[in-house]
Design a protein around this motif. Structure first.
Motif, PDB file in Angstrom:
ATOM      1  N   ARG A  49       0.835  -1.211   0.000  1.00 50.28           N
ATOM      2  CA  ARG A  49       0.000   0.000   0.000  1.00 50.28           C
ATOM      3  C   ARG A  49       0.866   1.257   0.000  1.00 50.28           C
ATOM      4  O   ARG A  49       0.597   2.218  -0.735  1.00 50.28           O
ATOM      5  CB  ARG A  49      -0.899  -0.009   1.235  1.00 50.28           C
ATOM      6  N   ASP A  50       1.939   1.235   0.794  1.00 52.68           N
ATOM      7  CA  ASP A  50       2.826   2.379   0.910  1.00 52.68           C
ATOM      8  C   ASP A  50       3.516   2.678  -0.427  1.00 52.68           C
ATOM      9  O   ASP A  50       3.542   3.819  -0.888  1.00 52.68           O
ATOM     10  CB  ASP A  50       3.881   2.088   1.981  1.00 52.68           C
ATOM     11  N   VAL A  51       4.051   1.640  -1.052  1.00 51.47           N
ATOM     12  CA  VAL A  51       4.750   1.809  -2.328  1.00 51.47           C
ATOM     13  C   VAL A  51       3.784   2.278  -3.409  1.00 51.47           C
ATOM     14  O   VAL A  51       4.115   3.149  -4.225  1.00 51.47           O
ATOM     15  CB  VAL A  51       5.445   0.496  -2.749  1.00 51.47           C
ATOM     16  N   TYR A  52       2.569   1.731  -3.429  1.00 48.07           N
ATOM     17  CA  TYR A  52       1.570   2.134  -4.427  1.00 48.07           C
ATOM     18  C   TYR A  52       1.235   3.615  -4.283  1.00 48.07           C
ATOM     19  O   TYR A  52       1.115   4.334  -5.275  1.00 48.07           O
ATOM     20  CB  TYR A  52       0.305   1.294  -4.292  1.00 48.07           C
ATOM     21  N   GLN A  53       1.082   4.091  -3.048  1.00 50.25           N
ATOM     22  CA  GLN A  53       0.781   5.510  -2.820  1.00 50.25           C
ATOM     23  C   GLN A  53       1.896   6.388  -3.378  1.00 50.25           C
ATOM     24  O   GLN A  53       1.632   7.414  -4.012  1.00 50.25           O
ATOM     25  CB  GLN A  53       0.629   5.785  -1.316  1.00 50.25           C
ATOM     26  N   TRP A  54       3.126   5.994  -3.145  1.00 48.27           N
ATOM     27  CA  TRP A  54       4.266   6.761  -3.629  1.00 48.27           C
ATOM     28  C   TRP A  54       4.317   6.768  -5.149  1.00 48.27           C
ATOM     29  O   TRP A  54       4.494   7.816  -5.765  1.00 48.27           O
ATOM     30  CB  TRP A  54       5.566   6.191  -3.048  1.00 48.27           C
ATOM     31  N   LEU A  55       4.170   5.604  -5.754  1.00 46.13           N
ATOM     32  CA  LEU A  55       4.253   5.517  -7.207  1.00 46.13           C
ATOM     33  C   LEU A  55       3.125   6.295  -7.870  1.00 46.13           C
ATOM     34  O   LEU A  55       3.315   6.885  -8.940  1.00 46.13           O
ATOM     35  CB  LEU A  55       4.214   4.052  -7.655  1.00 46.13           C
ATOM     36  N   ASP A  56       1.958   6.300  -7.257  1.00 49.77           N
ATOM     37  CA  ASP A  56       0.800   6.999  -7.806  1.00 49.77           C
ATOM     38  C   ASP A  56       1.066   8.498  -7.930  1.00 49.77           C
ATOM     39  O   ASP A  56       0.612   9.156  -8.866  1.00 49.77           O
ATOM     40  CB  ASP A  56      -0.419   6.754  -6.910  1.00 49.77           C
ATOM     41  N   ILE A  57       1.818   9.054  -6.983  1.00 50.60           N
ATOM     42  CA  ILE A  57       2.162  10.472  -7.005  1.00 50.60           C
ATOM     43  C   ILE A  57       3.463  10.705  -7.773  1.00 50.60           C
ATOM     44  O   ILE A  57       3.595  11.658  -8.549  1.00 50.60           O
ATOM     45  CB  ILE A  57       2.306  11.015  -5.565  1.00 50.60           C
ATOM     46  N   LEU A  58       4.406   9.801  -7.600  1.00 48.76           N
ATOM     47  CA  LEU A  58       5.747   9.994  -8.157  1.00 48.76           C
ATOM     48  C   LEU A  58       5.784   9.922  -9.677  1.00 48.76           C
ATOM     49  O   LEU A  58       6.484  10.714 -10.326  1.00 48.76           O
ATOM     50  CB  LEU A  58       6.692   8.950  -7.557  1.00 48.76           C
ATOM     51  N   ASN A  59       5.038   9.002 -10.266  1.00 47.11           N
ATOM     52  CA  ASN A  59       5.128   8.824 -11.714  1.00 47.11           C
ATOM     53  C   ASN A  59       4.752  10.091 -12.492  1.00 47.11           C
ATOM     54  O   ASN A  59       5.510  10.532 -13.360  1.00 47.11           O
ATOM     55  CB  ASN A  59       4.276   7.639 -12.162  1.00 47.11           C
ATOM     56  N   PRO A  60       3.605  10.728 -12.211  1.00 42.17           N
ATOM     57  CA  PRO A  60       3.298  11.977 -12.925  1.00 42.17           C
ATOM     58  C   PRO A  60       4.286  13.102 -12.610  1.00 42.17           C
ATOM     59  O   PRO A  60       4.526  13.969 -13.451  1.00 42.17           O
ATOM     60  CB  PRO A  60       1.880  12.331 -12.470  1.00 42.17           C
ATOM     61  N   VAL A  61       4.852  13.091 -11.397  1.00 41.22           N
ATOM     62  CA  VAL A  61       5.860  14.097 -11.052  1.00 41.22           C
ATOM     63  C   VAL A  61       7.088  13.938 -11.943  1.00 41.22           C
ATOM     64  O   VAL A  61       7.624  14.920 -12.471  1.00 41.22           O
ATOM     65  CB  VAL A  61       6.264  13.991  -9.561  1.00 41.22           C
ATOM     66  N   LEU A  62       7.524  12.701 -12.131  1.00 40.78           N
ATOM     67  CA  LEU A  62       8.696  12.456 -12.970  1.00 40.78           C
ATOM     68  C   LEU A  62       8.432  12.845 -14.427  1.00 40.78           C
ATOM     69  O   LEU A  62       9.314  13.382 -15.103  1.00 40.78           O
ATOM     70  CB  LEU A  62       9.111  10.984 -12.880  1.00 40.78           C
ATOM     71  N   ILE A  63       7.225  12.565 -14.892  1.00 36.59           N
ATOM     72  CA  ILE A  63       6.864  12.971 -16.256  1.00 36.59           C
ATOM     73  C   ILE A  63       6.950  14.491 -16.395  1.00 36.59           C
ATOM     74  O   ILE A  63       7.553  15.016 -17.333  1.00 36.59           O
ATOM     75  CB  ILE A  63       5.439  12.493 -16.616  1.00 36.59           C
ATOM     76  N   LYS A  64       6.339  15.202 -15.433  1.00 37.61           N
ATOM     77  CA  LYS A  64       6.331  16.663 -15.470  1.00 37.61           C
ATOM     78  C   LYS A  64       7.736  17.222 -15.324  1.00 37.61           C
ATOM     79  O   LYS A  64       8.097  18.210 -15.987  1.00 37.61           O
ATOM     80  CB  LYS A  64       5.421  17.202 -14.352  1.00 37.61           C
ATOM     81  N   TRP A  65       8.523  16.622 -14.460  1.00 36.81           N
ATOM     82  CA  TRP A  65       9.912  17.062 -14.256  1.00 36.81           C
ATOM     83  C   TRP A  65      10.692  16.967 -15.556  1.00 36.81           C
ATOM     84  O   TRP A  65      11.377  17.904 -15.959  1.00 36.81           O
ATOM     85  CB  TRP A  65      10.565  16.210 -13.172  1.00 36.81           C
ATOM     86  N   TYR A  66      10.582  15.840 -16.228  1.00 36.13           N
ATOM     87  CA  TYR A  66      11.336  15.630 -17.461  1.00 36.13           C
ATOM     88  C   TYR A  66      10.843  16.554 -18.573  1.00 36.13           C
ATOM     89  O   TYR A  66      11.652  17.122 -19.318  1.00 36.13           O
ATOM     90  CB  TYR A  66      11.224  14.172 -17.903  1.00 36.13           C
ATOM     91  N   GLN A  67       9.540  16.734 -18.680  1.00 33.99           N
ATOM     92  CA  GLN A  67       8.990  17.644 -19.687  1.00 33.99           C
ATOM     93  C   GLN A  67       9.456  19.080 -19.435  1.00 33.99           C
ATOM     94  O   GLN A  67       9.778  19.810 -20.384  1.00 33.99           O
ATOM     95  CB  GLN A  67       7.463  17.575 -19.678  1.00 33.99           C
ATOM     96  N   THR A  68       9.480  19.472 -18.170  1.00 32.93           N
ATOM     97  CA  THR A  68       9.924  20.817 -17.810  1.00 32.93           C
ATOM     98  C   THR A  68      11.393  21.002 -18.159  1.00 32.93           C
ATOM     99  O   THR A  68      11.792  22.034 -18.723  1.00 32.93           O
ATOM    100  CB  THR A  68       9.688  21.083 -16.314  1.00 32.93           C
ATOM    101  N   TRP A  69      12.200  20.010 -17.845  1.00 33.70           N
ATOM    102  CA  TRP A  69      13.626  20.070 -18.178  1.00 33.70           C
ATOM    103  C   TRP A  69      13.816  20.211 -19.693  1.00 33.70           C
ATOM    104  O   TRP A  69      14.616  21.037 -20.147  1.00 33.70           O
ATOM    105  CB  TRP A  69      14.325  18.817 -17.660  1.00 33.70           C
ATOM    106  N   GLN A  70      13.075  19.421 -20.461  1.00 33.53           N
ATOM    107  CA  GLN A  70      13.182  19.497 -21.918  1.00 33.53           C
ATOM    108  C   GLN A  70      12.787  20.881 -22.436  1.00 33.53           C
ATOM    109  O   GLN A  70      13.446  21.431 -23.330  1.00 33.53           O
ATOM    110  CB  GLN A  70      12.284  18.440 -22.569  1.00 33.53           C
ATOM    111  N   THR A  71      11.717  21.445 -21.885  1.00 36.62           N
ATOM    112  CA  THR A  71      11.242  22.758 -22.317  1.00 36.62           C
ATOM    113  C   THR A  71      12.286  23.836 -22.033  1.00 36.62           C
ATOM    114  O   THR A  71      12.542  24.712 -22.873  1.00 36.62           O
ATOM    115  CB  THR A  71       9.915  23.113 -21.621  1.00 36.62           C
TER     116      THR A  71
END
Length: 198
Positions: A49-71
């Motif tokens: 449950r703990d890992v799922y909660q983290w991944l649920d928030i972390l995955n979109p954060v990583l996507i946004k982080w990488y997109q922001t870096w590229q921009t």
């Protein structure tokens, strides 16, 4: 999302390791086999449950982080050297090697707002460079001493991370005020906080 920074399996393993380490650190009174067995059972039952909660928030954060870096990289030639360096530095301090062992889930939940603020700042920097210059000058009064201290420190601690979160709120107040902040924050407050903590 993690594919740009590592494999998905490595992300899962990193989250598991971080959550196990945090769980063990929170129970420093393990002195007997019975204590150990109880802790192991507790960690095992809550881990999925703990890992799922983290991944649920972390995955979109990583996507946004990488997109922001590229921009930012795509527009680097249109930015001043100081603005570009500070934007990249902000990204580096949000996602860094081992950050999963320092950042709390509550802190991570604010990352999307910080990344949105950085994107809004980029738009302003491209269209109103003088406004960007003025705001960056205010930010640098408190950010540069902190970053220099972090460079000189042996390790990046939860105390550093806690101050970083307040610094991020200050960034939002300067560059993306419409997004709102979690607390009242100003350059003066940050300078006083810096003296108190460090």
């Amino acid at each position: 999302a993690w594919d740009s920074l590592g494999t998905e399996q490595k992300l899962i393993e990193a989250v598991i390791d971080a959550r196990l380490e945090a769980g063990i650190a929170a129970h420093d009174t393990v002195r007997t086999q019975a204590n150990f067995d109880q802790l192991a059972e507790q960690l095992s039952s809550n881990l999925y449950r703990d890992v799922y909660q983290w991944l649920d928030i972390l995955n979109p954060v990583l996507i946004k982080w990488y997109q922001t870096w590229q921009t930012i990289e795509n527009h680097s030639e249109s930015l001043s050297d100081k603005s570009y360096a500070d934007m990249i530095q902000e990204l580096d301090y949000l996602i860094y090697d081992g950050f999963l062992k320092i950042v709390s889930l509550d802190q991570l939940k604010h990352y999307p707002r910080y990344l949105e603020a950085l994107n809004m700042r980029l738009e302003t920097a491209l269209h109103s460079p003088q406004k960007e210059t003025d705001k960056l000058a205010q930010l640098s009064e408190v950010s540069e001493p902190f970053y220099q201290m972090c460079d000189d420190a042996d390790i990046f601690t939860p105390a550093h991370q806690a101050f970083l979160m307040t610094l991020q709120e200050y960034r939002v107040s300067l560059f993306a005020q419409s997004l709102g902040t979690q607390q009242k924050v100003s350059g003066k407050r940050l300078k006083n906080l810096f003296k108190q903590i460090f």
